[in-house]
Design an enzyme around this catalytic site. Structure first.
Site, short mmCIF file in Angstrom:
data_model
loop_
_atom_site.label_atom_id
_atom_site.label_comp_id
_atom_site.label_asym_id
_atom_site.label_seq_id
_atom_site.Cartn_x
_atom_site.Cartn_y
_atom_site.Cartn_z
N GLU A 1 44.58 31.95 45.60
CA GLU A 1 43.58 31.96 44.54
C GLU A 1 44.06 32.71 43.30
O GLU A 1 43.60 32.44 42.19
CB GLU A 1 42.27 32.58 45.05
CG GLU A 1 41.52 31.70 46.03
CD GLU A 1 41.11 30.37 45.43
OE1 GLU A 1 40.70 30.34 44.26
OE2 GLU A 1 41.25 29.34 46.13
N GLU B 1 44.96 35.02 37.85
CA GLU B 1 43.78 35.88 37.69
C GLU B 1 43.72 36.86 38.86
O GLU B 1 43.47 36.47 40.00
CB GLU B 1 42.52 35.02 37.60
CG GLU B 1 42.54 34.08 36.40
CD GLU B 1 41.41 33.06 36.44
OE1 GLU B 1 40.23 33.48 36.41
OE2 GLU B 1 41.71 31.85 36.50
N LYS C 1 40.62 37.50 41.56
CA LYS C 1 40.26 36.50 42.57
C LYS C 1 40.75 36.97 43.94
O LYS C 1 41.51 37.92 44.07
CB LYS C 1 40.85 35.14 42.21
CG LYS C 1 40.18 34.51 41.00
CD LYS C 1 40.50 33.05 40.91
CE LYS C 1 39.57 32.35 39.94
NZ LYS C 1 39.81 30.90 39.94
N GLU D 1 39.46 19.75 37.41
CA GLU D 1 40.40 20.77 37.88
C GLU D 1 41.43 20.09 38.76
O GLU D 1 41.08 19.25 39.60
CB GLU D 1 39.72 21.84 38.76
CG GLU D 1 38.83 22.82 38.08
CD GLU D 1 38.25 23.84 39.08
OE1 GLU D 1 38.83 23.99 40.19
OE2 GLU D 1 37.23 24.46 38.76
#
Length: 415
Positions: free
Chosen positions: A395, A387, A390, A338
């Site tokens: 985030e 997203e 999150k 990541e």
């Protein structure tokens, strides 16, 4: 030695693209293909695809001439090397040099079938899933896209304590999708917290044994650690794990060395910059340009090695930390599982910085690191989508794409 690596050669779009150069052919085909040692997957795909098309076209031509036609599908076939090079170049030019992390913490994300189309359209040849999402795996079947799949942290106690549970997990989540899904790694645990690290290596051992028993020993078992396990980043030669990480990492490294698997690490220059307070670090380094790959020259000199960006420094610090454990690990390769940069929600989080970081990442992975020059760094951009489930703030803002499939910013994924 030759190793079976997959089932489908490449996407139908690739075949159509090549046929536009070579001429018309039938609509679909599939065959097993082999990857010779030292040949990249993309090169093997191009080579095998080209041979398949040649054989297919020649066989069709012979059939139209009648059953009495002499020779074999390849007899009398002349091939223009310039055309071959043009075909190979057209494939390489569209292949992404990085993988991508496909998270699903959103209630507005497109269906998996749409996502697979996006991956193909953007040239991604490998994708990371954090859990064995059945819809995603089904959609990836036959795509030719390699899959890195996670065994979630919550599964570790059972996988560690029961070989039969590990075998059942492999049957359900891996074997049942083979060979149409080409699995690259099974990642047992992601940034496993302290209270669960005692389960980590036993779970890895059981999953590894289950894969081997299923005839899938080529799928490597590993784990993903966080950047927080590294106590010292600069200079990279002083790289060292935290005391907490030293309680379990020797056993992880020994397992990876024995099974010839890589060590996955989630490495974020963004957090090194922001948690360091921004500005200049303790070594007097301009951390933002160092983090974004925009420093005009080496920023950190470590003996004979000069470091121009923080990601490569972190990777070499991790190699040093592995060596400092004293349990071997010389052959354990580091994979950046990541990395990325957020577009909003925190300090230095902006579309401009995110685009700068990720575009430079795409280019720099081919360079390797100062201590391992010329050896491409395998890296996965986090993340495919923004997203919304999150935690609010940074985030929710790591995506390359919005859930409606539009790009957050312009970027090319090949270099």
């Amino acid at each position: 030695m030759r190793t079976k690596v997959g089932q489908t050669l490449t996407s139908s779009a690739d075949k159509d693209h090549i046929l536009s150069i070579l001429g018309p052919g039938s609509s679909t085909f599939r065959r097993r293909w082999l990857l010779p040692a030292g040949e990249t997957q993309q090169a093997a795909a191009a080579r095998a695809l080209l041979v398949s098309i040649v054989l297919e076209e020649r066989t069709v031509a012979m059939a139209t001439q009648g059953a009495g036609a002499a020779g074999t599908p390849l007899s009398g076939f002349g091939f223009d090397m310039a055309m071959l090079l043009a075909v190979l170049a057209s494939i390489f030019a569209r292949a992404a040099s990085v993988g991508v992390c496909y998270g699903t913490s959103g209630d507005n994300l497109p269906p998996a079938s749409t996502v697979v189309g996006m991956l193909r359209d953007n040239g991604f040849t490998v994708v990371r899933l954090y859990w064995p999402d059945g819809a995603a795996l089904a959609a990836l079947g036959g795509s030719g896209i390699k899959v890195v799949v996670g065994a979630p942290n919550d599964d570790l106690p059972e996988l560690a304590s029961s070989a039969s549970a590990a075998a059942a997990w492999v049957r359900q989540h891996i074997e049942s999708y083979c060979p149409s899904v080409a699995f690259r790694y099974v990642v047992v645990g992601n940034e496993v917290p302290v209270g669960q690290t005692q389960y980590l290596v036993p779970a890895m051992e059981n999953v590894h044994a289950a894969l081997a028993a299923a005839g899938l020993g080529h799928v490597k078992v590993t784990t993903a650690i966080s950047q927080g396990t590294i106590a010292v980043h600069l200079p990279p030669s002083a790289g060292e794990f935290t005391a907490e990480a030293r309680s379990f990492m020797p056993y992880v490294v020994e397992f990876l060395e024995r099974t010839r698997a890589p060590l996955l690490a989630n490495l974020y220059p963004y957090f090194v910059y922001t948690l360091g307070g921004g500005g200049n670090g303790a070594m007097g380094v301009d951390l933002l340009s160092f983090a974004l790959f925009t420093a005009p020259g080496p920023v950190v000199q470590d003996g004979e090695y000069g470091y121009q960006n923080l990601l490569e420094a972190s990777v070499d610090a991790l190699y040093a930390a592995v060596a400092r454990l004293g349990v071997g690990g010389q052959n354990v390769r580091v994979v950046v599982s990541e990395t990325g940069w957020p577009t909003a929600g925190g300090a230095a989080a902006s579309v401009e910085n995110a685009r700068t970081f990720n575009q430079n990442l795409v280019t720099h992975v081919w360079n390797g690191t100062p201590r391992r020059p010329g050896k491409r760094l395998e890296a996965y951009v986090f993340a495919l989508f923004n997203e919304n489930l999150k935690e609010a703030g940074v985030e929710q803002n790591w995506g390359l794409f919005y859930p409606n499939t539009e790009r957050v910013y312009p970027i090319t994924f090949n270099a």
